[in-house]
Scaffold this motif. Structure first.
Motif, mmCIF file in Angstrom:
data_model
loop_
_atom_site.group_PDB
_atom_site.id
_atom_site.type_symbol
_atom_site.label_atom_id
_atom_site.label_comp_id
_atom_site.label_asym_id
_atom_site.label_seq_id
_atom_site.Cartn_x
_atom_site.Cartn_y
_atom_site.Cartn_z
ATOM 1 N N PHE A 172 0.817 -1.210 0.000
ATOM 2 C CA PHE A 172 0.000 0.000 0.000
ATOM 3 C C PHE A 172 0.854 1.264 0.000
ATOM 4 C CE2 PHE A 172 -3.348 -2.800 2.246
ATOM 5 C CZ PHE A 172 -3.693 -3.358 1.025
ATOM 6 N N LYS A 173 2.086 1.188 0.502
ATOM 7 C CA LYS A 173 3.007 2.322 0.348
ATOM 8 C C LYS A 173 3.370 2.500 -1.119
ATOM 9 C CE LYS A 173 7.592 4.098 1.459
ATOM 10 N NZ LYS A 173 7.891 4.363 0.024
ATOM 11 N N ALA A 174 3.690 1.401 -1.794
ATOM 12 C CA ALA A 174 4.031 1.496 -3.209
ATOM 13 C C ALA A 174 2.852 2.027 -4.017
ATOM 14 C CB ALA A 174 4.463 0.120 -3.725
ATOM 15 N N TRP A 175 1.638 1.609 -3.645
ATOM 16 C CA TRP A 175 0.436 2.084 -4.340
ATOM 17 C C TRP A 175 0.277 3.590 -4.144
ATOM 18 C CZ3 TRP A 175 -4.564 -1.359 -4.137
ATOM 19 C CH2 TRP A 175 -5.444 -0.956 -5.149
ATOM 20 N N GLU A 178 2.698 5.529 -6.285
ATOM 21 C CA GLU A 178 2.264 5.575 -7.676
ATOM 22 C C GLU A 178 1.035 6.460 -7.847
ATOM 23 O OE1 GLU A 178 0.610 2.531 -11.176
ATOM 24 O OE2 GLU A 178 1.201 1.748 -9.221
ATOM 25 N N TYR A 179 0.080 6.330 -6.924
ATOM 26 C CA TYR A 179 -1.196 7.034 -7.069
ATOM 27 C C TYR A 179 -1.039 8.540 -6.886
ATOM 28 C CZ TYR A 179 -6.114 8.237 -6.347
ATOM 29 O OH TYR A 179 -7.356 8.794 -6.436
ATOM 30 N N PHE A 180 -0.223 8.960 -5.907
ATOM 31 C CA PHE A 180 -0.090 10.387 -5.609
ATOM 32 C C PHE A 180 1.074 11.023 -6.365
ATOM 33 C CE2 PHE A 180 -2.303 8.777 -1.758
ATOM 34 C CZ PHE A 180 -3.486 9.478 -1.944
ATOM 35 N N ARG A 185 4.056 17.238 -13.616
ATOM 36 C CA ARG A 185 5.115 17.898 -12.843
ATOM 37 C C ARG A 185 6.320 16.984 -12.614
ATOM 38 N NH1 ARG A 185 4.371 23.339 -13.083
ATOM 39 N NH2 ARG A 185 2.285 23.934 -12.375
ATOM 40 N N LYS A 186 6.129 15.704 -12.939
ATOM 41 C CA LYS A 186 7.191 14.709 -12.766
ATOM 42 C C LYS A 186 7.711 14.674 -11.326
ATOM 43 C CE LYS A 186 8.762 14.669 -17.576
ATOM 44 N NZ LYS A 186 7.597 15.422 -18.093
ATOM 45 N N ARG A 187 6.756 14.678 -10.402
ATOM 46 C CA ARG A 187 7.111 14.619 -8.986
ATOM 47 C C ARG A 187 5.919 14.113 -8.182
ATOM 48 N NH1 ARG A 187 7.308 19.602 -5.205
ATOM 49 N NH2 ARG A 187 6.577 17.881 -3.901
ATOM 50 N N VAL A 191 5.099 13.276 0.623
ATOM 51 C CA VAL A 191 6.073 12.262 1.026
ATOM 52 C C VAL A 191 5.406 10.901 1.216
ATOM 53 C CG1 VAL A 191 7.645 13.931 2.059
ATOM 54 C CG2 VAL A 191 5.847 12.898 3.480
ATOM 55 N N GLY A 192 4.189 10.771 0.709
ATOM 56 C CA GLY A 192 3.542 9.474 0.664
ATOM 57 C C GLY A 192 2.870 9.064 1.953
ATOM 58 N N GLY A 193 2.532 7.795 1.977
ATOM 59 C CA GLY A 193 1.793 7.186 3.074
ATOM 60 C C GLY A 193 1.353 5.825 2.602
ATOM 61 N N ILE A 194 0.064 5.536 2.724
ATOM 62 C CA ILE A 194 -0.482 4.303 2.171
ATOM 63 C C ILE A 194 -1.757 4.628 1.396
ATOM 64 C CG2 ILE A 194 0.487 2.792 3.943
ATOM 65 C CD1 ILE A 194 -2.350 2.702 5.215
#
Length: 284
Positions: A172-175, A178-180, A185-187, A191-194
């Protein structure tokens, strides 16, 4: 299934009540001449079909510049576009019978102090005649990044995931990464999450328990970070950095976010759907 829907809907309302109370308590904990922020609560209705919810928004608080905590339980018939989108994700029979029911809570907080990170969280249950599933997650969106805050946020979410599935955090971190992501903007947005969606292991109780764990872990992950950063002095340059980052956030939500698209396509109150947008933003 009706009893399960009721249990899920009741839980999302309880989570909303817990979070709004905690955020108002955080407002009270900051001294100041201005009154502490309070949520304005507005009932919402779905334009077509049935159901609605509560839109709770606080503006101009001591700690929160704008924070919304929405809860809804809606039902009806999906538009052709929404049904096709779900069919492309593998939802069985949705184009032949596009009835749906959905309930969930969604939160976005934009902070006064640029050193306090913005944050997003949601949890939800979705039902169609051919399937049911859970989705949700939480992700951190600082304009000024602190490795300590990022690590603490992720560690709390990791603990919530590990209690329910050995591979959940990694998946879910990898998801979320990818999702966010913002392609133009190529960024990344933050800093993510799940992030997870379409969660149906065949065990409704287990999947609902995990979704409750995600909801409960949110305050544990977020409140310590704002306690740490809320009194940090900031400059006009910091504020400018914050407003530019909010522009990035707005771009993502308007162009890519699945929840925004579904809310508008399904006829839900647009003010509630667009609650996530920041109160002020700028672009370089």
């Amino acid at each position: 299934m009706d009893d399960l829907k009721t249990r899920a809907s009741d839980w999302f309302h309880q989570l909303r009540d817990t979070i709004t109370a905690a955020f108002e308590a955080a407002e009270d904990s900051i001294p100041g001449d201005a009154p502490p922020g309070r949520f304005e609560v507005t009932p919402t209705r779905r334009a077509e079909g049935g159901g609605g919810g509560l839109m709770s928004v606080m503006r101009g608080g001591r700690l929160f510049e704008k924070v919304g905590v929405n809860v809804s339980t809606v039902h009806g018939t999906l538009s052709d576009g929404a049904a096709r989108s779900m069919a492309s994700r593998g939802v069985p029979g949705i184009e032949a019978d596009p009835r749906f029911w959905a309930s969930g809570v969604s939160l976005v907080a934009h902070m006064q102090n640029p050193h306090c990170p913005a944050v997003h969280m949601n949890t939800r249950m979705f039902w169609t005649p051919g399937a049911w599933w859970f989705g949700g997650g939480a992700d951190l969106n600082p304009c000024i990044e602190y490795d300590q805050d990022t690590a603490q946020f992720h560690d709390t979410l990791r603990a919530a995931c590990d209690a329910h599935g050995a591979d959940y955090y990694g998946r879910f971190k990898a998801w979320a990464d990818e999702y966010f992501y913002i392609p133009h903007r190529k960024r990344a947005r933050g800093v993510g999450g799940i992030f997870y969606d379409d969660l149906n292991t065949g065990d409704w109780e287990a999947d609902f328990a995990f979704t409750r764990e995600v909801g409960r872990s949110f305050l544990l992950a977020f409140l310590p970070l704002i306690d740490r950063r809320r009194d940090t002095p900031f400059t006009e340059g910091d504020r400018d950095t914050q407003l530019i980052h909010r522009g990035l956030y707005a771009e993502y939500n308007l162009v890519y976010d699945r929840g925004t698209k579904f809310g508008l396509e399904s006829g839900h109150d647009p003010a509630a759907v667009l609650m996530s947008l920041p109160p002020l933003a700028r672009w370089p």
